[in-house]
Design an enzyme around this catalytic site. Structure first.
Site, mmCIF file in Angstrom:
data_model
loop_
_atom_site.group_PDB
_atom_site.id
_atom_site.type_symbol
_atom_site.label_atom_id
_atom_site.label_comp_id
_atom_site.label_asym_id
_atom_site.label_seq_id
_atom_site.Cartn_x
_atom_site.Cartn_y
_atom_site.Cartn_z
ATOM 1 N N MET A 105 0.544 13.838 1.647
ATOM 2 C CA MET A 105 1.622 14.068 0.679
ATOM 3 C C MET A 105 2.924 13.459 1.198
ATOM 4 O O MET A 105 3.919 14.146 1.415
ATOM 5 C CB MET A 105 1.762 15.575 0.430
ATOM 6 C CG MET A 105 2.471 15.915 -0.854
ATOM 7 S SD MET A 105 1.639 15.233 -2.296
ATOM 8 C CE MET A 105 2.069 16.442 -3.528
ATOM 9 N N GLY A 106 2.891 12.147 1.361
ATOM 10 C CA GLY A 106 4.121 11.427 1.712
ATOM 11 C C GLY A 106 4.779 10.949 0.431
ATOM 12 O O GLY A 106 4.545 11.492 -0.652
ATOM 13 N N ARG A 107 5.591 9.900 0.566
ATOM 14 C CA ARG A 107 6.352 9.403 -0.596
ATOM 15 C C ARG A 107 5.449 9.025 -1.769
ATOM 16 O O ARG A 107 5.699 9.398 -2.914
ATOM 17 C CB ARG A 107 7.170 8.168 -0.184
ATOM 18 C CG ARG A 107 8.424 8.484 0.575
ATOM 19 C CD ARG A 107 9.170 7.206 0.894
ATOM 20 N NE ARG A 107 8.511 6.525 1.979
ATOM 21 C CZ ARG A 107 9.037 6.390 3.198
ATOM 22 N NH1 ARG A 107 10.222 6.860 3.464
ATOM 23 N NH2 ARG A 107 8.370 5.761 4.142
ATOM 24 N N ILE A 108 4.370 8.287 -1.477
ATOM 25 C CA ILE A 108 3.515 7.805 -2.576
ATOM 26 C C ILE A 108 2.724 8.959 -3.180
ATOM 27 O O ILE A 108 2.580 9.068 -4.407
ATOM 28 C CB ILE A 108 2.586 6.657 -2.087
ATOM 29 C CG1 ILE A 108 3.439 5.479 -1.587
ATOM 30 C CG2 ILE A 108 1.657 6.193 -3.219
ATOM 31 C CD1 ILE A 108 2.666 4.360 -0.919
ATOM 32 N N THR A 130 -5.695 3.675 -2.270
ATOM 33 C CA THR A 130 -4.654 2.633 -2.234
ATOM 34 C C THR A 130 -3.970 2.654 -0.865
ATOM 35 O O THR A 130 -2.860 2.149 -0.729
ATOM 36 C CB THR A 130 -3.581 2.864 -3.326
ATOM 37 O OG1 THR A 130 -3.074 4.199 -3.193
ATOM 38 C CG2 THR A 130 -4.115 2.665 -4.722
ATOM 39 N N SER A 131 -4.624 3.271 0.141
ATOM 40 C CA SER A 131 -3.974 3.378 1.460
ATOM 41 C C SER A 131 -4.421 2.235 2.365
ATOM 42 O O SER A 131 -3.837 1.132 2.309
ATOM 43 C CB SER A 131 -4.253 4.746 2.074
ATOM 44 O OG SER A 131 -5.638 4.944 2.310
ATOM 45 N N ARG A 132 -5.464 2.452 3.136
ATOM 46 C CA ARG A 132 -6.050 1.392 3.954
ATOM 47 C C ARG A 132 -7.564 1.531 3.868
ATOM 48 O O ARG A 132 -8.095 2.656 3.866
ATOM 49 C CB ARG A 132 -5.613 1.502 5.414
ATOM 50 C CG ARG A 132 -4.172 1.070 5.685
ATOM 51 C CD ARG A 132 -3.987 -0.452 5.481
ATOM 52 N NE ARG A 132 -2.646 -0.903 5.801
ATOM 53 C CZ ARG A 132 -1.671 -1.081 4.892
ATOM 54 N NH1 ARG A 132 -1.881 -0.834 3.616
ATOM 55 N NH2 ARG A 132 -0.488 -1.525 5.266
ATOM 56 N N GLU A 170 -11.666 -6.295 4.647
ATOM 57 C CA GLU A 170 -10.723 -6.838 3.685
ATOM 58 C C GLU A 170 -10.371 -8.261 4.099
ATOM 59 O O GLU A 170 -9.974 -8.440 5.256
ATOM 60 C CB GLU A 170 -9.457 -5.960 3.666
ATOM 61 C CG GLU A 170 -8.640 -6.189 2.429
ATOM 62 C CD GLU A 170 -7.582 -5.099 2.227
ATOM 63 O OE1 GLU A 170 -7.875 -3.909 2.284
ATOM 64 O OE2 GLU A 170 -6.437 -5.495 2.032
ATOM 65 N N HIS A 204 -6.013 -5.422 -3.093
ATOM 66 C CA HIS A 204 -4.825 -4.931 -2.370
ATOM 67 C C HIS A 204 -3.534 -5.322 -3.108
ATOM 68 O O HIS A 204 -2.696 -6.054 -2.579
ATOM 69 C CB HIS A 204 -4.819 -5.456 -0.925
ATOM 70 C CG HIS A 204 -4.020 -4.578 0.012
ATOM 71 N ND1 HIS A 204 -4.363 -4.372 1.326
ATOM 72 C CD2 HIS A 204 -2.881 -3.869 -0.180
ATOM 73 C CE1 HIS A 204 -3.478 -3.569 1.895
ATOM 74 N NE2 HIS A 204 -2.558 -3.256 1.005
#
Ligand code: DGY
Length: 325
Positions: free
Chosen positions: A156-159, A238-240, A269, A288
């Protein structure tokens, strides 16, 4: 006076590139693909600054190849798992990144992937192109409701917070798990904190990943975690890519342990066109593009340039990465 020498590892949007060119003696890597690691070692020699992308591995060897005059590595990304932060700190090299400005654009994409998965948008499009649309069918291409479903946000960070806001607009119930346990984060958007990852995995209809890649989060979503999700679950990443074990994900999608995955990031990737994940109708992969809007990529270029220029000029860059306490 001589301008500081910098290596820019790719052509970035003009808004930032021009700022670099105004202040620095810049060598810009012109190719579409990243500089191969042996070439990177040569290119950075004697540079005071490096502007890198997430595809460039910048470790102690690269820093030493650059030499002791290297002052800053400015990453054109908010994530910085491609840079050995400890090695940079040991050598007194600053590392810059681009936080904040790509938050909403990335949350937009995460929600787009969620909706595409739920309503089988890509499958529907492929269905028409394959000439299979003969009539309206009561049982064809049925998906899942988004409204009133439960979204589980991991990290639960900014994104994560921005995604929660979008979900609330669709009357979703939002739950989250954060390794740093930050109840105040959820309170601000009406999301409920889960006390364990398992609790979230068991309850969520949609699970969206928003953690940085660290040793702790590598393969956080493995066969065990996938096995704890609902059979109807949709996973969004959508992270890594390396936060998810790709083999385990393939297995879970193939065997119907979970319903769908929508991925902006993959491991490996780029994902080769013959990768087994791409044989699955219930796996959507995009290349990405979380931050890929014109405005956001321009802002990232400006921020990366500001960090670089400040760093080589001996000033504190506006956005530097700090070693975890
Ligand atoms: C980042 O910034 O870390 C994204 O993955 C690319 O914009």
């Amino acid at each position: 006076m001589n301008k500081p020498r910098v290596f820019v590892a790719r052509i970035i949007p003009e808004a930032g590139l021009n700022m670099v060119l105004d202040t620095c003696d810049a060598e810009i890597w012109p190719d579409e693909l990243p500089p191969p690691s042996n070439i990177l070692l040569e290119k950075v020699r004697g540079m005071q600054g490096i502007l890198s992308l997430l595809t460039d591995r910048i470790d102690g060897e690269v820093m030493d190849a650059a030499g002791p005059q290297l002052k800053i590595i400015s990453n054109y990304a908010v994530g910085f798992d491609n840079i050995d932060i400890e090695a940079a700190s040991e050598r007194g090299i600053l590392v810059g990144n681009t936080p904040g400005i790509l938050t909403e654009t990335t949350a937009d994409l995460a929600f787009t992937l969620l909706m595409s998965g739920a309503r089988r948008i890509v499958e529907g499009s492929d269905y028409i192109r394959a000439g299979r649309w003969k009539t309206f069918k009561p049982m064809e291409l049925l998906g899942l409701d988004i409204h009133h479903a439960t979204l589980g946000i991991i990290g639960m960070g900014r994104i994560g917070i921005e995604l929660a806001r979008r979900a609330k607009g669709f009357d979703m119930e939002v739950i989250y798990f954060d390794h740093r346990r930050r109840p105040e984060k959820g309170d601000s958007v009406g999301a409920k904190m889960c006390h364990s990852l398992d609790e979230l995995l068991a309850q969520a209809d949609f699970i969206s990943l928003h953690v940085p890649l660290t040793t702790e989060t590598h393969h956080l979503i493995d066969a065990t975690a996938l096995g704890k999700m609902k059979r109807t679950a949709i996973l969004i990443n959508t992270s890594r890519g390396q936060v998810v074990d790709s083999d385990a994900l393939y297995e879970a999608l193939h065997s119907g342990k979970i319903t769908y995955a929508a991925l902006d990031v993959t491991d490996p990737e780029p994902l080769p066109p013959d990768h087994k994940l791409l044989t699955l109708p219930n796996c959507l992969v995009v290349p990405h593009i979380g931050s890929a809007s014109v405005a956001t990529r321009n802002k990232m270029a400006v921020m990366a340039a500001e960090n670089l220029v400040a760093g080589v000029s001996g000033q504190i860059p506006p956005h530097i990465v700090k070693l975890p306490a």
